[in-house]
Design a protein around this motif. Structure first.
Motif, PDB file in Angstrom:
ATOM      1  N   HIS A  56      37.889 -60.071  70.665  1.00 51.21           N
ATOM      2  CA  HIS A  56      37.282 -59.510  69.454  1.00 51.21           C
ATOM      3  C   HIS A  56      36.343 -58.356  69.819  1.00 51.21           C
ATOM      4  N   GLY A  57      35.728 -58.433  70.980  1.00 54.02           N
ATOM      5  CA  GLY A  57      34.901 -57.340  71.464  1.00 54.02           C
ATOM      6  C   GLY A  57      35.735 -56.103  71.742  1.00 54.02           C
ATOM      7  N   ILE A  58      36.927 -56.298  72.314  1.00 53.59           N
ATOM      8  CA  ILE A  58      37.836 -55.176  72.549  1.00 53.59           C
ATOM      9  C   ILE A  58      38.190 -54.524  71.214  1.00 53.59           C
ATOM     10  N   SER A  59      38.487 -55.322  70.222  1.00 52.65           N
ATOM     11  CA  SER A  59      38.813 -54.781  68.897  1.00 52.65           C
ATOM     12  C   SER A  59      37.650 -53.982  68.324  1.00 52.65           C
ATOM     13  N   ALA A  60      36.435 -54.486  68.501  1.00 56.67           N
ATOM     14  CA  ALA A  60      35.260 -53.768  68.009  1.00 56.67           C
ATOM     15  C   ALA A  60      35.090 -52.439  68.736  1.00 56.67           C
ATOM     16  N   LEU A  61      35.324 -52.425  70.031  1.00 51.34           N
ATOM     17  CA  LEU A  61      35.218 -51.174  70.787  1.00 51.34           C
ATOM     18  C   LEU A  61      36.293 -50.184  70.361  1.00 51.34           C
ATOM     19  N   LEU A  62      37.496 -50.666  70.114  1.00 53.41           N
ATOM     20  CA  LEU A  62      38.578 -49.776  69.672  1.00 53.41           C
ATOM     21  C   LEU A  62      38.295 -49.209  68.280  1.00 53.41           C
ATOM     22  N   ARG A  63      37.744 -50.018  67.380  1.00 55.51           N
ATOM     23  CA  ARG A  63      37.352 -49.524  66.056  1.00 55.51           C
ATOM     24  C   ARG A  63      36.268 -48.459  66.189  1.00 55.51           C
ATOM     25  N   THR A  64      35.324 -48.722  67.073  1.00 57.59           N
ATOM     26  CA  THR A  64      34.243 -47.764  67.306  1.00 57.59           C
ATOM     27  C   THR A  64      34.801 -46.469  67.871  1.00 57.59           C
ATOM     28  N   ARG A  65      35.734 -46.567  68.802  1.00 48.60           N
ATOM     29  CA  ARG A  65      36.341 -45.371  69.397  1.00 48.60           C
ATOM     30  C   ARG A  65      37.057 -44.547  68.338  1.00 48.60           C
TER      31      ARG A  65
END
Length: 121
Positions: A56-65
């Motif tokens: 879920h952290g990876i998903s948050a980072l990808l959304r942020t990117r």
């Protein structure tokens, strides 16, 4: 998990501390998107104090990117904790991010940290 936003300097800095899991990860992208809306040249996420990092952290980072790219804001992950770098590597998402240690303008590849250097952004 706790998030701190420092906007005192020229580059906003979000510091993430603690466990990033399904119940907290979205808070990273929400705060980052709020900060990106102000159109800084760059945004730094300090991930040095993350103690657990889920997909879920990876998903948050990808959304942020995606949000940063859409606003033409540079996104830098600074001093990612081992649990973060591990998940970025095994998921193949490491290549999507600029990862820096110690200084924003001096990116160092994951696993090549220089010991003893700790200067703020």
């Amino acid at each position: 998990m706790t998030l701190d936003l420092d906007t005192d300097g020229p580059v906003p800095l979000i510091t993430v501390r603690g466990e990033v899991d399904m119940s907290t990860a979205h808070l990273i992208s929400e705060l980052a998107e709020h900060t990106i809306a102000r159109r800084p040249a760059r945004l730094v996420l300090d991930l040095s104090r993350v103690t657990f990092f889920s997909a879920h952290g990876i998903s948050a980072l990808l959304r942020t990117r995606r949000a940063a790219a859409g606003a033409d804001v540079g996104l830098i992950l600074r001093d990612a904790a081992p649990c973060v770098t591990y998940l970025l590597m095994v998921t193949g998402t490491r290549r999507n991010f600029r990862v820096a240690t110690t200084r924003v303008d001096d990116p160092v590849p994951v696993g090549k940290r220089r010991t003893g250097e700790h200067s703020p952004v």
